[in-house]
Design a protein around this motif. Sequence first.
Motif, PDB file in Angstrom:
ATOM      1  N   ARG A 131       0.689  -1.319  -0.435  1.00  0.00           N
ATOM      2  CA  ARG A 131      -0.134   0.154  -0.253  1.00  0.00           C
ATOM      3  C   ARG A 131       0.586   1.325   0.035  1.00  0.00           C
ATOM      4  O   ARG A 131       0.702   2.390   0.094  1.00  0.00           O
ATOM      5  CB  ARG A 131      -0.972  -0.054   1.221  1.00  0.00           C
ATOM      6  CG  ARG A 131      -1.875  -0.939   1.358  1.00  0.00           C
ATOM      7  CD  ARG A 131      -2.606  -1.095   2.651  1.00  0.00           C
ATOM      8  NE  ARG A 131      -1.560  -0.928   3.660  1.00  0.00           N
ATOM      9  CZ  ARG A 131      -2.252  -0.837   5.271  1.00  0.00           C
ATOM     10  NH1 ARG A 131      -2.231   0.341   5.504  1.00  0.00           N
ATOM     11  NH2 ARG A 131      -1.248  -1.007   5.797  1.00  0.00           N
ATOM     12  N   SER A 147       1.633   8.672  -4.503  1.00  0.00           N
ATOM     13  CA  SER A 147       0.129   8.491  -4.881  1.00  0.00           C
ATOM     14  C   SER A 147       0.108  10.209  -4.734  1.00  0.00           C
ATOM     15  O   SER A 147      -1.342  10.980  -4.881  1.00  0.00           O
ATOM     16  CB  SER A 147      -0.714   7.685  -3.564  1.00  0.00           C
ATOM     17  OG  SER A 147       0.292   8.401  -2.101  1.00  0.00           O
ATOM     18  N   GLU A 194       1.092   8.297   0.312  1.00  0.00           N
ATOM     19  CA  GLU A 194       0.829   7.034   1.212  1.00  0.00           C
ATOM     20  C   GLU A 194       1.697   6.841   2.086  1.00  0.00           C
ATOM     21  O   GLU A 194       1.615   6.182   3.085  1.00  0.00           O
ATOM     22  CB  GLU A 194       0.309   6.142   0.160  1.00  0.00           C
ATOM     23  CG  GLU A 194      -0.564   4.871   1.128  1.00  0.00           C
ATOM     24  CD  GLU A 194      -2.229   4.770   1.833  1.00  0.00           C
ATOM     25  OE1 GLU A 194      -2.470   4.752   2.512  1.00  0.00           O
ATOM     26  OE2 GLU A 194      -2.146   6.351   1.681  1.00  0.00           O
ATOM     27  N   ARG A 234       1.458   8.466   5.340  1.00  0.00           N
ATOM     28  CA  ARG A 234       0.897   7.982   5.900  1.00  0.00           C
ATOM     29  C   ARG A 234       1.108   6.848   6.870  1.00  0.00           C
ATOM     30  O   ARG A 234      -0.189   6.535   8.038  1.00  0.00           O
ATOM     31  CB  ARG A 234      -0.763   8.292   4.908  1.00  0.00           C
ATOM     32  CG  ARG A 234      -1.920   8.023   5.710  1.00  0.00           C
ATOM     33  CD  ARG A 234      -3.330   8.273   4.864  1.00  0.00           C
ATOM     34  NE  ARG A 234      -3.492   6.244   5.004  1.00  0.00           N
ATOM     35  CZ  ARG A 234      -3.517   5.866   4.964  1.00  0.00           C
ATOM     36  NH1 ARG A 234      -3.488   5.205   6.033  1.00  0.00           N
ATOM     37  NH2 ARG A 234      -3.312   4.988   4.351  1.00  0.00           N
TER      38      ARG A 234
END
Length: 167
Positions: free
Chosen positions: A70, A75, A125, A128
């Motif tokens: 992920r 991103s 991402e 995060r």
Amino acid sequence: NRDETYLSELKRGTAQVVLAMHALNRPGLPHVILRSIQDSLRSDGIFFATLPVLGGLPELQELLHDFDSRADLHSLFIDTLPILLRPFDLLSERFPTVNKRSFRHRLRIRDANAALRYVLACGGEARRILLEPEKAKTFLEFTAARMTKNQGYLDFTAESNLYTCRP
């Protein structure tokens, strides 16, 4: 954001040189920043802008994907994709003279903490995900093990373009 505020405080036509290091790829800001820069430059001034090349940092992207599928470093660029796909056109709309130079650079990291700080600075991402303390700790362990396999370091290569603009 502070830089944009500072530019708007400059008197019109007073800046000799303005340098924007990876500032135009911030979501929602490029047109505001460019307007401020254009207004602040003297008629004989010069504006330098650097932008990352989309798809750069392949080793870092691979490391992050191996760690967590992920964790997509790029991103962050979704909102700024039009700017990164056509920076020359965007700059040419505001400056009559635009020149571009491409360069590639390598960052050799010998410390897992430095690798974590670098990823957090890149955004997206990956940032995060790694802001979660447990994930950050696991990433540090993962990166340290990868460095041990790779003779104690990791190399990240990046490509950027330098644009020189004159009013």
